[in-house]
Design a protein around this motif. Structure first.
Motif, short mmCIF file in Angstrom:
data_model
loop_
_atom_site.label_atom_id
_atom_site.label_comp_id
_atom_site.label_asym_id
_atom_site.label_seq_id
_atom_site.Cartn_x
_atom_site.Cartn_y
_atom_site.Cartn_z
N ALA A 299 0.88 -1.16 0.00
CA ALA A 299 0.00 0.00 0.00
C ALA A 299 0.91 1.21 0.00
O ALA A 299 1.68 1.40 0.94
N ALA A 300 0.87 1.99 -1.08
CA ALA A 300 1.83 3.08 -1.30
C ALA A 300 3.23 2.46 -1.21
O ALA A 300 3.50 1.49 -1.89
N SER A 301 4.10 2.96 -0.34
CA SER A 301 5.45 2.40 -0.26
C SER A 301 5.58 1.35 0.86
O SER A 301 6.65 0.77 1.03
N ALA A 302 4.51 1.09 1.60
CA ALA A 302 4.56 0.12 2.70
C ALA A 302 4.31 -1.29 2.17
O ALA A 302 3.23 -1.59 1.68
N LYS A 303 5.32 -2.13 2.28
CA LYS A 303 5.19 -3.52 1.82
C LYS A 303 4.56 -4.37 2.91
O LYS A 303 4.89 -4.25 4.09
N TYR A 304 3.63 -5.24 2.50
CA TYR A 304 3.01 -6.19 3.40
C TYR A 304 3.93 -7.39 3.56
O TYR A 304 4.64 -7.77 2.63
N ASP A 305 3.90 -8.01 4.73
CA ASP A 305 4.74 -9.17 5.01
C ASP A 305 4.09 -10.43 4.49
O ASP A 305 2.89 -10.64 4.65
N GLU A 306 4.91 -11.30 3.89
CA GLU A 306 4.41 -12.62 3.49
C GLU A 306 4.50 -13.55 4.69
O GLU A 306 5.54 -13.64 5.34
N VAL A 307 3.39 -14.20 4.99
CA VAL A 307 3.32 -15.09 6.15
C VAL A 307 2.72 -16.42 5.73
O VAL A 307 2.23 -16.57 4.61
N ASP A 308 2.74 -17.38 6.63
CA ASP A 308 2.10 -18.67 6.41
C ASP A 308 0.58 -18.47 6.33
O ASP A 308 0.04 -17.62 7.04
N PRO A 309 -0.11 -19.24 5.48
CA PRO A 309 -1.57 -19.08 5.38
C PRO A 309 -2.30 -19.18 6.72
O PRO A 309 -3.32 -18.52 6.92
N ASP A 310 -1.78 -19.96 7.65
CA ASP A 310 -2.43 -20.09 8.95
C ASP A 310 -2.26 -18.85 9.83
O ASP A 310 -2.96 -18.69 10.82
N ASP A 311 -1.32 -17.97 9.47
CA ASP A 311 -1.01 -16.80 10.30
C ASP A 311 -1.57 -15.49 9.75
O ASP A 311 -1.56 -14.48 10.46
N VAL A 312 -2.07 -15.48 8.52
CA VAL A 312 -2.45 -14.21 7.89
C VAL A 312 -3.60 -13.52 8.63
O VAL A 312 -3.62 -12.30 8.75
N GLU A 313 -4.55 -14.28 9.16
CA GLU A 313 -5.69 -13.65 9.85
C GLU A 313 -5.27 -12.94 11.13
O GLU A 313 -5.93 -12.01 11.57
N ASP A 314 -4.16 -13.35 11.73
CA ASP A 314 -3.69 -12.75 12.97
C ASP A 314 -2.61 -11.70 12.75
O ASP A 314 -2.11 -11.13 13.72
N THR A 315 -2.24 -11.42 11.49
CA THR A 315 -1.13 -10.53 11.19
C THR A 315 -1.56 -9.42 10.24
O THR A 315 -1.63 -9.62 9.03
N PRO A 316 -1.90 -8.23 10.78
CA PRO A 316 -2.26 -7.11 9.90
C PRO A 316 -1.12 -6.78 8.94
O PRO A 316 0.05 -7.02 9.24
#
Length: 136
Positions: free
Chosen positions: A66-83
């Motif tokens: 989003a703009a210059s802020a990169k989102y972190d790649e996580v395990d599929p089981d962790d994405v719901e708990d990791t904004p």
């Protein structure tokens, strides 16, 4: 997405929020964009904290930002708990992106090459479904 207190008739006095979502792919393929547009915003007690975008029939994105802020790649089981995160689930053939509700920028998913990246839309129900997002 329509939101009110769900208990009273205060919505009749205009105490509700309306938020519009869109998911689009650029003409050449390769970039999928999630946008949120605030409509009516007269309900102050919102508990919505994030959206979970689910793109079906997809491939793993190279990056999400989003703009210059990169989102972190996580395990599929962790994405719901990791904004501000994303995950590709090869078993489901889908990409999940956890987007904070106060994200003011377009969220872009960058893929290799072109072609159809999947179907996605955003609603804000508490269940996870194919091609849908959800609110938290």
């Amino acid at each position: 997405f329509y939101e009110d207190d769900g208990e009273t008739r205060a919505f009749e006095d205009g105490e509700y929020n309306v938020t519009h979502f869109s998911v689009s792919e650029n003409n050449g393929g390769g970039v999928v964009t999630f946008e949120r547009e605030l409509g009516v915003q007269n309900y102050d007690d919102s508990e919505l904290s994030s959206y979970l975008l689910n793109l079906d029939q997809s491939e793993a994105p190279r990056k999400v930002q989003a703009a210059s802020a990169k989102y972190d790649e996580v395990d599929p089981d962790d994405v719901e708990d990791t904004p501000e995160s994303f995950a590709y689930d090869p078993d489901e053939d889908s990409v999940l992106v956890h987007i904070p509700a106060d994200e003011d920028h377009k969220v872009k998913l960058f893929f290799n090459g072109g072609g159809n990246r999947g179907r996605g839309n955003s609603d804000n129900n508490s269940g996870r479904g194919n091609g849908n997002g959800r609110g938290r």
